[in-house]
Write an enzyme that holds these catalytic residues in place. Structure first.
Site, PDB file in Angstrom:
ATOM      1  N   HIS A 141       0.769  -1.277  -0.312  1.00 54.08           N
ATOM      2  CA  HIS A 141      -0.184  -0.130   0.133  1.00 54.08           C
ATOM      3  C   HIS A 141       1.134   1.226   0.064  1.00 54.08           C
ATOM      4  O   HIS A 141       0.426   2.177  -0.620  1.00 54.08           O
ATOM      5  CB  HIS A 141      -1.153   0.415   1.415  1.00 54.08           C
ATOM      6  CG  HIS A 141      -0.133   0.431   2.865  1.00 54.08           C
ATOM      7  ND1 HIS A 141      -0.077  -1.041   3.056  1.00 54.08           N
ATOM      8  CD2 HIS A 141       0.026   1.512   2.890  1.00 54.08           C
ATOM      9  CE1 HIS A 141       0.409  -0.882   4.252  1.00 54.08           C
ATOM     10  NE2 HIS A 141       0.108   1.104   4.241  1.00 54.08           N
ATOM     11  N   ASP A 171      -0.193  -7.817   0.392  1.00 54.42           N
ATOM     12  CA  ASP A 171       0.711  -6.231   1.108  1.00 54.42           C
ATOM     13  C   ASP A 171       1.543  -6.308   0.608  1.00 54.42           C
ATOM     14  O   ASP A 171       2.766  -5.204   1.384  1.00 54.42           O
ATOM     15  CB  ASP A 171      -0.476  -6.054   2.151  1.00 54.42           C
ATOM     16  CG  ASP A 171       0.156  -4.562   1.639  1.00 54.42           C
ATOM     17  OD1 ASP A 171      -0.209  -3.518   0.964  1.00 54.42           O
ATOM     18  OD2 ASP A 171      -0.175  -3.465   3.066  1.00 54.42           O
ATOM     19  N   SER A 244       5.020   2.016   7.370  1.00 53.57           N
ATOM     20  CA  SER A 244       4.934   1.182   7.085  1.00 53.57           C
ATOM     21  C   SER A 244       5.785   0.843   5.500  1.00 53.57           C
ATOM     22  O   SER A 244       6.715   1.386   5.337  1.00 53.57           O
ATOM     23  CB  SER A 244       3.220   1.352   5.792  1.00 53.57           C
ATOM     24  OG  SER A 244       2.515   1.323   6.840  1.00 53.57           O
TER      25      SER A 244
END
EC number: 3.4.21.107
Length: 505
Positions: A141, A171, A244
């Site tokens: 993402h 992901d 992330s």
């Protein structure tokens, strides 16, 4: 924020006043000492100092060797995405007196609709280098939909990055920059991790580059609703937006996961962090590097949790496992003899305690693998050998064309408080069902209390297939009162077991 500024100014003024008073007091003290220079002095106070080094009383982990050695392999990732936004159109018609008033505040549109505008959205994330020639792993993402990606190293050198591959289900993304002799991180084995082990996260939370946080493993193989194929590592390592894609280190300095998401009500860290296990990540990354399509294992079942009432209804000793609600025709599970009502308790010799554990186990199985599936069939333990295949590209059910209505048998099951009718060929084709009865009316009673509604299809009663309203009446008449009974119903294209308790006859 409005109250912070006056308070800070007040604190600064107090500091200035305190400094001035201290200076004046020092001058007065000096004058007093000069005036009493001839007076007898008191003996000097003796203070004992020990300059020898002392050991820490409590031994805590020291993370500096990990950062010194592998910190340079952690990178910052900046991505730019072009987003199309539609400007709001004038809500009033041209003949309205408010049209011109509102029109002054809007850009002119065509035919009453607002024009399109392009807006650049920049986002920050993290990643880590896995090979000296510039392969970088990050969360999917972070770069999904990005038009431009820039990777910045700890030495502040920036490189444009090429997206090699991205998996939405896992992901995970693989990037490549044009560089050589880069520092890399060693990869660990996430299957060896234990709850309670120390962890270290490195990333750029809120854009603060090279931030280090620490915590422990809180849980392993944690399923999340929107990521059914990922057996997450849950920890209490502080992670925030910008972390992330960054690495999660163990105490050996090995990367054991990708920092992926948090559970929060405020948008910030609240003590629950989730990371993708490195074993899952590298399976995908290797396919990216080999330019292979990512394949997921496929069993062909719909499953649900075993609740305590359902365990009692199925005559199970405890509420564990994944209850099979439906089996796809021709699927690996169907060929192996797995049926609705069976409870999967082991997969590939690993225990299945709840429904969330099964999808990542199956999804991470290489197609063509022979897996042993342990089930409870009507309470009796059995083992099925299942040849796992690849997940079909199109999982949607077949869409049938409209057909003329067919005559259907209608019946009333008074003990349940419902009216049902037999299936028509049109319903069978649209929903891909081959047995059951359609609920056409529900009144007060056992079915309503169990959540049965018109339009649902009753396929099983007490693990017995239902093919007609008459058959359902006979099954219901033979069942005991005031005991939980498993009832398999289908709504749309999903099947689920519910518990119904019948009254006395």
């Amino acid at each position: 924020m409005a109250n912070d500024r006056p308070n800070s100014m007040l604190k600064r003024r107090k500091l200035v006043v305190t400094a001035v008073v201290a200076a004046c007091f020092g001058f007065a003290l000096g004058a007093t000492e000069w005036a009493q220079a001839d007076a007898p002095t008191a003996p000097a106070l003796s203070i004992s100092t020990n300059t020898a080094p002392q050991q820490a009383l409590v031994a805590l982990p020291d993370f500096t060797p990990i950062i010194d050695r592998y910190g340079p392999a952690v990178v910052n990732i900046s991505s730019t995405t072009n987003k199309v936004i539609h400007q709001q159109a004038n809500p009033f018609p041209p003949n309205s007196p408010f049209y011109q008033f509102f029109h002054h505040f809007m850009a002119p549109g065509q035919n009453g609709s607002g024009p399109q505008q392009h807006e650049k959205i920049q986002s920050l994330g993290s990643g880590f280098i896995i090979s000296p020639d510039g392969y970088i792993v990050t969360a999917g993402h972070v770069v999904r939909g990005a038009n431009h990606v820039v990777v910045t190293l700890t030495n502040h050198h920036a490189y444009p990055a090429k997206l090699i591959g991205l998996s939405v289900r896992y992901d995970t993304a693989l990037l490549k920059i044009n560089a050589k002799d880069l520092p890399t991180v060693p990869l660990g084995n996430s299957d060896d991790m234990k709850v309670g082990q120390w962890l270290l996260a490195v990333g750029a939370p809120f854009g603060f580059y090279n931030t280090v946080t620490q915590g422990v493993v809180s849980a392993m193989n944690r399923p999340l609703p929107d990521d059914e194929y990922i057996p997450f590592i849950q920890s209490d390592v502080p992670i925030n937006p910008g972390n992330s894609g960054g690495p999660l280190f163990n105490m050996k300095g090995q990367v054991v996961g990708i920092n992926d998401q948090i559970y929060t009500n405020s948008g910030g860290y609240m003590g629950l962090s989730f990371s993708i296990p490195i074993n899952t990540v590298m399976r995908v990354v290797q396919d990216f590097k080999d330019h292979k399509a990512i394949q997921f294992g496929y069993l062909g079942v719909e499953v649900q949790d075993v609740t305590p009432p359902m365990a009692q209804a199925l005559h199970l000793k405890e509420p564990v496992g994944a209850l099979v609600a439906s089996v796809m025709p021709g699927s690996p599970a169907a060929k192996a003899g797995i049926k609705p009502g069976d409870v999967i308790v082991t997969y590939d010799n690993k225990p299945v305690y709840n429904v969330g554990q099964l999808p990542p186990m199956v999804g991470n199985t290489l197609p063509g693998t022979q897996a042993k599936v342990g089930i409870l069939h009507r309470g009796a333990a059995e083992t099925k050998d299942v040849l796992v295949t690849a997940l079909p590209k199109n999982m949607a059910g077949p869409s049938g064309s409209q057909e003329p209505a067919q005559p259907a048998q209608v019946g009333k099951v008074s003990r349940m408080g419902i009216h049902v009718q037999s299936l028509t060929p049109n319903i069978e084709k649209q929903l891909n069902v081959h047995h059951g009865v359609v609920v056409v009316g529900v009144s007060e009673g056992a079915a309503a209390e169990a959540g049965i509604m018109p339009g649902m299809i009753i396929q099983q009663m007490d693990q017995q297939d239902v093919n007609s309203p008459t058959e359902l009446e006979h099954i219901v008449a033979s069942l005991p009162a005031n005991q939980p009974i498993p009832l398999l119903v289908r709504q749309g294209k999903a099947s689920i077991y519910v518990v119904v308790t019948l009254p006395k006859k």
